[in-house]
Design an enzyme around this catalytic site. Sequence first.
Site, short mmCIF file in Angstrom:
data_model
loop_
_atom_site.label_atom_id
_atom_site.label_comp_id
_atom_site.label_asym_id
_atom_site.label_seq_id
_atom_site.Cartn_x
_atom_site.Cartn_y
_atom_site.Cartn_z
N ASP A 44 56.01 26.42 -30.90
CA ASP A 44 57.32 26.36 -31.56
C ASP A 44 57.29 25.45 -32.78
O ASP A 44 56.87 24.28 -32.69
CB ASP A 44 58.38 25.88 -30.57
CG ASP A 44 58.55 26.85 -29.42
OD1 ASP A 44 59.29 27.83 -29.57
OD2 ASP A 44 57.92 26.63 -28.36
N ASP A 60 50.11 23.99 -31.21
CA ASP A 60 51.44 24.06 -30.62
C ASP A 60 52.05 25.39 -31.05
O ASP A 60 51.62 26.00 -32.03
CB ASP A 60 52.27 22.87 -31.13
CG ASP A 60 53.72 22.96 -30.73
OD1 ASP A 60 54.00 23.13 -29.54
OD2 ASP A 60 54.58 22.88 -31.63
#
Length: 282
Positions: free
Chosen positions: A83, A81
Amino acid sequence: MTMNLVLQGPGASPERLGAIGALAKPARVHRLSAHALRCEDVGATADVRAAVAAAAFEAGVDATFIAAGRSLADFRLVAMDMDSTLITIECIDEIADMQGLKPQVAEITEAAMRGELEFSESLTRRVALLAGLDAAALARVYEERLRLSPGAEAMLAAVKAAGLRTLLVSGGFTFFTERLQARLGLDVAHANVLEVVEGRLTGRVVGGIVDAEEKMRTVARVCQDLGCDPAQAIVMGDGANDLKMMSIAGLSVAFRAKPVVQARADVALNFSGLDGILSVLA
C-alpha cells in the site's frame, strides 16, 4: 570511500540537474538519461548533502548519495511494501469507503504510517470498522481503484532480468497481494488474512498480524531461503511499519514516504517512479 551523487527528476532538464550536481564538486558527470545524471567522486560532507538536498527538493529532483560501484548485481532480492509503495492506494481506506467510513479509517492509517500509533493496534481498530461489509467490496477496490505506482512495472522487469527475486510483504491483505503476485509474477507474497463468514467481513483478521516485526522476519526468512544475507536485499517502503525491515537491508528505499522513513532510508524517491532505483544503481 568514493561517493557518487545520482540526480533525477521527471521534469528536470540536464542543465538544472548539472547545476545541482555542481554543488558537490564532482570529478566527472555522466548523463544516464534525459532526466538523470550521475555525478562521480563527489564531496559528501554534511554541508554539501544539506545544500544538495535543499536545491534538489526545490527543483523537484531526487538526490541520492551512494558509494561508487554499487549495482543491481550486488543484490539477490527486492522486497516491497504494497500500500502506497507498489500501489498508489491504501486498500483498507478504500474498503472503508464502501462503508462510508474512509475519513475515520484513513486518520488511523495516517497515524500508524507516521509512527504515532502501534501498527497491530491500528490494524485491529481499522478492520473492526469493516464488520458486516459485503466481501464483494474487495473486488471492487481491486478492479476500480487499485493502480500500480509509477515505474513499478519497469522496475520489476529490470530486477527480474538481473536475476533478483521479488517479495511483496504487506500489512494489508492477501486478497490484494495474491492477485498482484499472479499479475506481476512475484516470487513470494505475505500479508494479513481478512476473515469472511457467509460473504461478509467479520471485522477480524485470521492468524497473526503482519506488523513491523513480521515484515522484518519475512525479509530475513526469504533471504535465508535464497542462501543470501539481508545485506543483499533492496527493501522499499513508505511508512513507519516498514522501518524494521528496511533496517536489515543492504539498500533501503523510501518511496513517497513519511518524513520519519525518509530520514532513515538510503534512497528517497519523492518525484521519480519506483524505477528511479535503476538510475541509482546504474
